[in-house]
Write a protein that holds these residues in place. Structure first.
Motif, PDB file in Angstrom:
ATOM      1  N   THR A 225      10.566  10.593  11.030  1.00  7.31           N
ATOM      2  CA  THR A 225       9.518  10.318  10.049  1.00  7.31           C
ATOM      3  C   THR A 225       9.292   8.825   9.896  1.00  7.31           C
ATOM      4  OG1 THR A 225      10.145  12.334   8.881  1.00  7.31           O
ATOM      5  CG2 THR A 225       8.776  10.761   7.678  1.00  7.31           C
ATOM      6  N   TRP A 226      10.375   8.063   9.822  1.00 10.38           N
ATOM      7  CA  TRP A 226      10.256   6.613   9.685  1.00 10.38           C
ATOM      8  C   TRP A 226       9.551   6.008  10.898  1.00 10.38           C
ATOM      9  CZ3 TRP A 226      11.986   2.463  12.538  1.00 10.38           C
ATOM     10  CH2 TRP A 226      11.816   1.217  11.942  1.00 10.38           C
ATOM     11  N   ALA A 227       9.878   6.468  12.094  1.00 11.72           N
ATOM     12  CA  ALA A 227       9.260   5.927  13.300  1.00 11.72           C
ATOM     13  C   ALA A 227       7.751   6.195  13.314  1.00 11.72           C
ATOM     14  CB  ALA A 227       9.919   6.520  14.548  1.00 11.72           C
ATOM     15  N   VAL A 228       7.358   7.397  12.917  1.00 14.33           N
ATOM     16  CA  VAL A 228       5.927   7.731  12.888  1.00 14.33           C
ATOM     17  C   VAL A 228       5.208   6.904  11.827  1.00 14.33           C
ATOM     18  CG1 VAL A 228       4.290   9.578  12.325  1.00 14.33           C
ATOM     19  CG2 VAL A 228       6.219  10.032  13.844  1.00 14.33           C
ATOM     20  N   LEU A 229       5.789   6.822  10.631  1.00 13.86           N
ATOM     21  CA  LEU A 229       5.152   6.049   9.564  1.00 13.86           C
ATOM     22  C   LEU A 229       5.079   4.562   9.901  1.00 13.86           C
ATOM     23  CD1 LEU A 229       6.662   7.709   6.381  1.00 13.86           C
ATOM     24  CD2 LEU A 229       4.303   7.816   7.164  1.00 13.86           C
ATOM     25  N   ARG A 230       6.127   4.041  10.522  1.00  9.23           N
ATOM     26  CA  ARG A 230       6.131   2.610  10.883  1.00  9.23           C
ATOM     27  C   ARG A 230       5.085   2.332  11.959  1.00  9.23           C
ATOM     28  NH1 ARG A 230       6.429  -2.366   9.362  1.00  9.23           N
ATOM     29  NH2 ARG A 230       7.545  -3.710  10.765  1.00  9.23           N
TER      30      ARG A 230
ATOM     31  N   ARG B  83      14.927   3.874   3.363  1.00  6.86           N
ATOM     32  CA  ARG B  83      16.071   4.008   2.444  1.00  6.86           C
ATOM     33  C   ARG B  83      16.733   5.371   2.595  1.00  6.86           C
ATOM     34  NH1 ARG B  83      12.713   1.406  -2.452  1.00  6.86           N
ATOM     35  NH2 ARG B  83      12.956  -0.766  -1.812  1.00  6.86           N
ATOM     36  N   LEU B  84      15.906   6.413   2.718  1.00  5.23           N
ATOM     37  CA  LEU B  84      16.449   7.759   2.941  1.00  5.23           C
ATOM     38  C   LEU B  84      17.244   7.806   4.238  1.00  5.23           C
ATOM     39  CD1 LEU B  84      16.615  10.788   2.185  1.00  5.23           C
ATOM     40  CD2 LEU B  84      14.502  11.077   3.480  1.00  5.23           C
ATOM     41  N   LEU B  85      16.743   7.161   5.262  1.00  9.52           N
ATOM     42  CA  LEU B  85      17.444   7.110   6.545  1.00  9.52           C
ATOM     43  C   LEU B  85      18.809   6.445   6.390  1.00  9.52           C
ATOM     44  CD1 LEU B  85      17.547   7.409   9.632  1.00  9.52           C
ATOM     45  CD2 LEU B  85      16.254   5.280   9.782  1.00  9.52           C
ATOM     46  N   CYS B  86      18.852   5.318   5.709  1.00 15.48           N
ATOM     47  CA  CYS B  86      20.128   4.610   5.523  1.00 15.48           C
ATOM     48  C   CYS B  86      21.119   5.435   4.706  1.00 15.48           C
ATOM     49  CB  CYS B  86      19.892   3.268   4.859  1.00 15.48           C
ATOM     50  SG  CYS B  86      19.056   2.083   5.911  1.00 15.48           S
ATOM     51  N   TRP B  87      20.644   6.026   3.605  1.00 12.55           N
ATOM     52  CA  TRP B  87      21.545   6.790   2.751  1.00 12.55           C
ATOM     53  C   TRP B  87      22.006   8.084   3.414  1.00 12.55           C
ATOM     54  CZ3 TRP B  87      24.294   5.048  -1.033  1.00 12.55           C
ATOM     55  CH2 TRP B  87      23.878   3.916  -1.726  1.00 12.55           C
ATOM     56  N   SER B  88      21.139   8.718   4.166  1.00 13.16           N
ATOM     57  CA  SER B  88      21.575   9.946   4.841  1.00 13.16           C
ATOM     58  C   SER B  88      22.557   9.628   5.962  1.00 13.16           C
ATOM     59  CB  SER B  88      20.379  10.730   5.376  1.00 13.16           C
ATOM     60  OG  SER B  88      19.675   9.983   6.335  1.00 13.16           O
ATOM     61  N   LEU B  89      22.385   8.487   6.614  1.00 13.49           N
ATOM     62  CA  LEU B  89      23.352   8.072   7.630  1.00 13.49           C
ATOM     63  C   LEU B  89      24.700   7.776   6.990  1.00 13.49           C
ATOM     64  CD1 LEU B  89      23.856   7.368  10.596  1.00 13.49           C
ATOM     65  CD2 LEU B  89      23.058   5.062  10.099  1.00 13.49           C
ATOM     66  N   ALA B  90      24.687   7.104   5.848  1.00  9.27           N
ATOM     67  CA  ALA B  90      25.945   6.836   5.138  1.00  9.27           C
ATOM     68  C   ALA B  90      26.613   8.133   4.692  1.00  9.27           C
ATOM     69  CB  ALA B  90      25.679   5.932   3.936  1.00  9.27           C
TER      70      ALA B  90
ATOM     71  N   GLY C   6       0.821  -1.199   0.000  1.00  6.79           N
ATOM     72  CA  GLY C   6       0.000   0.000   0.000  1.00  6.79           C
ATOM     73  C   GLY C   6       0.853   1.246   0.000  1.00  6.79           C
ATOM     74  N   ARG C   7       0.193   2.382  -0.037  1.00  8.91           N
ATOM     75  CA  ARG C   7       0.919   3.653  -0.055  1.00  8.91           C
ATOM     76  C   ARG C   7       1.726   3.844   1.220  1.00  8.91           C
ATOM     77  NH1 ARG C   7      -3.040   8.352  -1.704  1.00  8.91           N
ATOM     78  NH2 ARG C   7      -1.103   9.495  -1.516  1.00  8.91           N
ATOM     79  N   LEU C   8       1.169   3.424   2.340  1.00  8.91           N
ATOM     80  CA  LEU C   8       1.870   3.595   3.615  1.00  8.91           C
ATOM     81  C   LEU C   8       3.116   2.715   3.666  1.00  8.91           C
ATOM     82  CD1 LEU C   8       1.778   5.057   6.287  1.00  8.91           C
ATOM     83  CD2 LEU C   8       0.389   3.203   7.194  1.00  8.91           C
ATOM     84  N   THR C   9       3.008   1.490   3.174  1.00 10.13           N
ATOM     85  CA  THR C   9       4.155   0.584   3.167  1.00 10.13           C
ATOM     86  C   THR C   9       5.260   1.133   2.276  1.00 10.13           C
ATOM     87  OG1 THR C   9       2.692  -1.280   3.559  1.00 10.13           O
ATOM     88  CG2 THR C   9       4.882  -1.780   2.726  1.00 10.13           C
ATOM     89  N   ARG C  10       4.883   1.657   1.112  1.00 13.86           N
ATOM     90  CA  ARG C  10       5.892   2.254   0.220  1.00 13.86           C
ATOM     91  C   ARG C  10       6.556   3.459   0.879  1.00 13.86           C
ATOM     92  NH1 ARG C  10       2.124   1.058  -3.942  1.00 13.86           N
ATOM     93  NH2 ARG C  10       1.290   3.165  -3.801  1.00 13.86           N
ATOM     94  N   ALA C  11       5.776   4.264   1.584  1.00 12.90           N
ATOM     95  CA  ALA C  11       6.343   5.433   2.262  1.00 12.90           C
ATOM     96  C   ALA C  11       7.324   5.009   3.344  1.00 12.90           C
ATOM     97  CB  ALA C  11       5.226   6.285   2.862  1.00 12.90           C
ATOM     98  N   VAL C  12       6.994   3.936   4.071  1.00 12.81           N
ATOM     99  CA  VAL C  12       7.904   3.433   5.107  1.00 12.81           C
ATOM    100  C   VAL C  12       9.194   2.941   4.468  1.00 12.81           C
ATOM    101  CG1 VAL C  12       8.223   1.613   6.831  1.00 12.81           C
ATOM    102  CG2 VAL C  12       6.084   2.869   6.752  1.00 12.81           C
ATOM    103  N   ARG C  13       9.078   2.231   3.354  1.00 12.55           N
ATOM    104  CA  ARG C  13      10.280   1.725   2.677  1.00 12.55           C
ATOM    105  C   ARG C  13      11.160   2.859   2.179  1.00 12.55           C
ATOM    106  NH1 ARG C  13       7.758  -3.122  -0.969  1.00 12.55           N
ATOM    107  NH2 ARG C  13       7.213  -4.481   0.759  1.00 12.55           N
ATOM    108  N   TRP C  14      10.556   3.850   1.512  1.00 16.02           N
ATOM    109  CA  TRP C  14      11.355   4.953   0.980  1.00 16.02           C
ATOM    110  C   TRP C  14      11.975   5.789   2.093  1.00 16.02           C
ATOM    111  CZ3 TRP C  14      13.396   5.269  -3.551  1.00 16.02           C
ATOM    112  CH2 TRP C  14      12.814   4.607  -4.626  1.00 16.02           C
TER     113      TRP C  14
END
Length: 104
Positions: free
Chosen positions: A76-81, A33-40, A22-30
């Motif tokens: 954002t990820w924590a709220v969406l999850r 990914r943003l979290l991982c890449w920004s941490l890197a 669903g849209r929410l699942t896709r938002a959590v995934r993206w």
């Protein structure tokens, strides 16, 4: 191609559509990914700042930006999850596997 092969591929595509995120699942995934890449990127800029010590005037404003993005993405990820978990329906007693009745 045999008849059974056609029927099998059609059932696979039907099952794949049923499990489409669903849209929410896709938002959590993206957001994840943003979290991982920004941490890197934050670790890379911190290493560059420590090891190379760039003297450009803009560098001192640039290198902490990925860390700010990491904090925003984590929140954002924590709220969406949490919203994704709340939207899931718990399984009924009749649909639970019988192995769950036994203690570990």
């Amino acid at each position: 191609m045999s008849t059974s092969g056609r029927g099998m591929s059609a059932s696979c595509t039907t099952r794949g559509r049923d499990r489409a995120p669903g849209r929410l699942t896709r938002a959590v995934r993206w957001t994840g990914r943003l979290l991982c890449w920004s941490l890197a990127a934050g670790m890379a800029t911190a290493a560059t700042h420590l090891l190379l010590a760039p003297r450009a005037a803009w560098w001192h404003a640039l290198w902490p930006l990925p860390w700010y993005l990491t904090c925003a993405a984590a929140l954002t990820w924590a709220v969406l999850r949490a919203r994704e978990k709340a939207a899931q329906h718990p399984p009924d007693e009749g649909t639970l596997p019988h192995d769950w009745d036994r203690a570990a």
